[in-house]
Enzyme design. Sequence first.
Site, PDB file in Angstrom:
ATOM      1  N   GLU A 149       1.173  -0.992  -0.147  1.00 14.29           N
ATOM      2  CA  GLU A 149      -0.449   0.454  -0.139  1.00 14.29           C
ATOM      3  C   GLU A 149       0.784   1.019  -0.058  1.00 14.29           C
ATOM      4  O   GLU A 149       1.529   1.398   0.217  1.00 14.29           O
ATOM      5  CB  GLU A 149      -1.027  -0.104   1.384  1.00 14.29           C
ATOM      6  N   TYR A 161       7.767   1.971  -8.062  1.00 11.79           N
ATOM      7  CA  TYR A 161       6.854   0.949  -8.050  1.00 11.79           C
ATOM      8  C   TYR A 161       6.733   0.749  -9.324  1.00 11.79           C
ATOM      9  O   TYR A 161       6.590  -0.288  -9.879  1.00 11.79           O
ATOM     10  CB  TYR A 161       6.161   0.381  -6.863  1.00 11.79           C
TER      11      TYR A 161
HETATM   12  C1  LIG Z   1      10.216   5.442  -1.462  1.00  9.22           C
HETATM   13  C2  LIG Z   1      12.321   5.417  -0.902  1.00  9.22           C
HETATM   14  C3  LIG Z   1      12.471   4.544  -0.527  1.00  9.22           C
HETATM   15  C4  LIG Z   1      12.853   5.861  -2.528  1.00  9.22           C
HETATM   16  O1  LIG Z   1      14.491   5.168  -1.998  1.00  9.22           O
HETATM   17  P1  LIG Z   1      14.939   5.838  -2.936  1.00  9.22           P
HETATM   18  O2  LIG Z   1      16.192   5.198  -2.424  1.00  9.22           O
HETATM   19  O3  LIG Z   1      15.398   7.464  -2.915  1.00  9.22           O
HETATM   20  O4  LIG Z   1      14.953   5.306  -4.141  1.00  9.22           O
HETATM   21  P2  LIG Z   1      15.777   5.408  -5.337  1.00  9.22           P
HETATM   22  O5  LIG Z   1      16.954   6.425  -5.520  1.00  9.22           O
HETATM   23  O6  LIG Z   1      16.524   3.881  -5.873  1.00  9.22           O
HETATM   24  O7  LIG Z   1      14.960   5.348  -6.745  1.00  9.22           O
HETATM   25  C5  LIG Z   1      14.569   4.958  -8.297  1.00  9.22           C
HETATM   26  C6  LIG Z   1      13.677   5.201  -9.051  1.00  9.22           C
HETATM   27  O8  LIG Z   1      12.518   5.580  -7.646  1.00  9.22           O
HETATM   28  C7  LIG Z   1      11.627   6.424  -8.313  1.00  9.22           C
HETATM   29  N1  LIG Z   1      11.755   7.993  -7.098  1.00  9.22           N
HETATM   30  C8  LIG Z   1      12.624   7.355  -6.274  1.00  9.22           C
HETATM   31  N2  LIG Z   1      12.713   9.018  -5.267  1.00  9.22           N
HETATM   32  C9  LIG Z   1      11.548   9.558  -6.011  1.00  9.22           C
HETATM   33  C10 LIG Z   1      11.477  11.052  -5.717  1.00  9.22           C
HETATM   34  N3  LIG Z   1      11.631  12.149  -4.869  1.00  9.22           N
HETATM   35  N4  LIG Z   1      10.835  11.557  -7.244  1.00  9.22           N
HETATM   36  C11 LIG Z   1      10.776  11.132  -8.128  1.00  9.22           C
HETATM   37  N5  LIG Z   1      10.529   9.751  -8.835  1.00  9.22           N
HETATM   38  C12 LIG Z   1      11.101   8.857  -7.544  1.00  9.22           C
HETATM   39  C13 LIG Z   1      12.566   7.177  -9.770  1.00  9.22           C
HETATM   40  O9  LIG Z   1      11.564   6.444 -10.620  1.00  9.22           O
HETATM   41  C14 LIG Z   1      13.600   6.833  -9.394  1.00  9.22           C
HETATM   42  O10 LIG Z   1      14.160   6.043 -10.632  1.00  9.22           O
HETATM   43  P3  LIG Z   1      15.374   7.755 -10.940  1.00  9.22           P
HETATM   44  O11 LIG Z   1      16.392   7.509 -10.118  1.00  9.22           O
HETATM   45  O12 LIG Z   1      15.707   6.573 -12.411  1.00  9.22           O
HETATM   46  O13 LIG Z   1      14.654   8.375 -11.499  1.00  9.22           O
HETATM   47  C15 LIG Z   1      12.204   7.225  -0.343  1.00  9.22           C
HETATM   48  O14 LIG Z   1      11.979   7.863  -0.883  1.00  9.22           O
HETATM   49  C16 LIG Z   1      12.106   7.511   0.689  1.00  9.22           C
HETATM   50  O15 LIG Z   1      12.923   6.424   1.796  1.00  9.22           O
HETATM   51  N6  LIG Z   1      10.632   8.168   1.367  1.00  9.22           N
HETATM   52  C17 LIG Z   1       9.977   8.043   2.794  1.00  9.22           C
HETATM   53  C18 LIG Z   1       9.403   6.750   3.189  1.00  9.22           C
HETATM   54  C19 LIG Z   1       8.673   5.753   2.185  1.00  9.22           C
HETATM   55  O16 LIG Z   1       7.272   6.614   1.573  1.00  9.22           O
HETATM   56  N7  LIG Z   1       8.464   4.931   1.727  1.00  9.22           N
HETATM   57  C20 LIG Z   1       7.469   4.288   1.221  1.00  9.22           C
HETATM   58  C21 LIG Z   1       6.306   3.865   2.249  1.00  9.22           C
HETATM   59  S1  LIG Z   1       5.000   3.220   0.910  1.00  9.22           S
END
Ligand SMILES: CC(C)(COP(=O)(O)OP(=O)(O)OC[C@H]1O[C@@H](n2cnc3c(N)ncnc32)[C@H](O)[C@@H]1OP(=O)(O)O)[C@@H](O)C(=O)NCCC(=O)NCCS
Length: 221
Positions: A149, A161
Site C-alpha cells: 500500500e 514501484y
Molecule cells: C521511496 C524511497 C524508499 C525511495 O528510495 P530511494 O533510494 O530514494 O530511491 P531510488 O534512488 O532507488 O529511486 C529509484 C526510482 O524511484 C523513483 N523515485 C524515487 N524517489 C523519487 C522522487 N522523490 N520523485 C520521483 N521519483 C522518485 C524514480 O523512478 C527513481 O528512478 P530514477 O533514479 O531513474 O529516476 C525513499 O524515497 C523513502 O525512503 N521515502 C520515505 C519513506 C517512504 O515514503 N516509503 C514508501 C512507503 S510506501
Amino acid sequence: MSYYIRPMRKEDIPQVSRIDREAFPTMLPPPNFERELRNQMTHLYVVCDEDKKIDQVDIPVARTGTSGLVNRLKRWFNPARPGEDNTFQPENYSDYICGYVGFWVMADEAHITTIAVSEELQRRGMGELLLLTVFDRARELYANIVTLEVRVSNTGAQNLYLKYGFKQVGVRKAYYTDNREDAYIMTTGDITSSECRSLMRDLYQTHTARWGEARFSFPVH
Ligand SMILES: CC(C)(COP(=O)(O)OP(=O)(O)OC[C@H]1O[C@@H](n2cnc3c(N)ncnc32)[C@H](O)[C@@H]1OP(=O)(O)O)[C@@H](O)C(=O)NCCC(=O)NCCS
C-alpha cells in the site's frame, strides 16, 4: 559509495529506528523492531554503505536501543591498557545503515510492510536495491506476487514501484490512521515469470552501470 545488502540484525535497531522515525514520523506507535525480528513471518533487510562504519557510541539511542549506553559502560569498566587504543575494538563498530525494507510472506504473496532510505541518501539507487532484494527473497520463499500500500500523495515511491512493474489495482479508503489518507494498492504480476525475471535483470544491469556493483550477503538469483 559501495552498497551491501544483508538481513537486519538486532544491533541495527537504533539506526533503523532513526530512519523509520524520519520517514514516518506521524505513524504511531513506532514499529517494535525487536519483536519484528523475532517474528518468523517478517523478513527485514538493510542496505549499508560498505565504505563507512559507525561507532555505536555515536548512534542516537532510540526508544528500544541500548547499544550506545552498553558500549559506553563497557569502555568505562574496561579502559585501555597503556599503549592500547580501545576505541578501535571491532565489536564497537556497526555497519552504516542507509535504508531498510520489511515484508512478510503469506501463501504465494509477499507484502511489503515498510521501506525507507535515510533522507540525505535518497535518489542514489538504494530503494531499487531494497526492492530487488524483496523480489529475490520472495521468490526463494515461493511467493508469486508482491503487493503493498502507498499513500496516494507519495508519488516518489509510486514512481519507484511503477519502474519495478507494480500496477495500481485498487484503493483503500482512509487507510492511514494519522490523516485518513487513501492508499493505492499496488501489485506485481507473476514474479517467477520469465518476463519479470528479464525486467529485473535489465533493471539490475542498468543499476550496476549507474551506481556500481552491490554486494549481497545471500546468493541472488
Ligand atoms: C521511496 C524511497 C524508499 C525511495 O528510495 P530511494 O533510494 O530514494 O530511491 P531510488 O534512488 O532507488 O529511486 C529509484 C526510482 O524511484 C523513483 N523515485 C524515487 N524517489 C523519487 C522522487 N522523490 N520523485 C520521483 N521519483 C522518485 C524514480 O523512478 C527513481 O528512478 P530514477 O533514479 O531513474 O529516476 C525513499 O524515497 C523513502 O525512503 N521515502 C520515505 C519513506 C517512504 O515514503 N516509503 C514508501 C512507503 S510506501
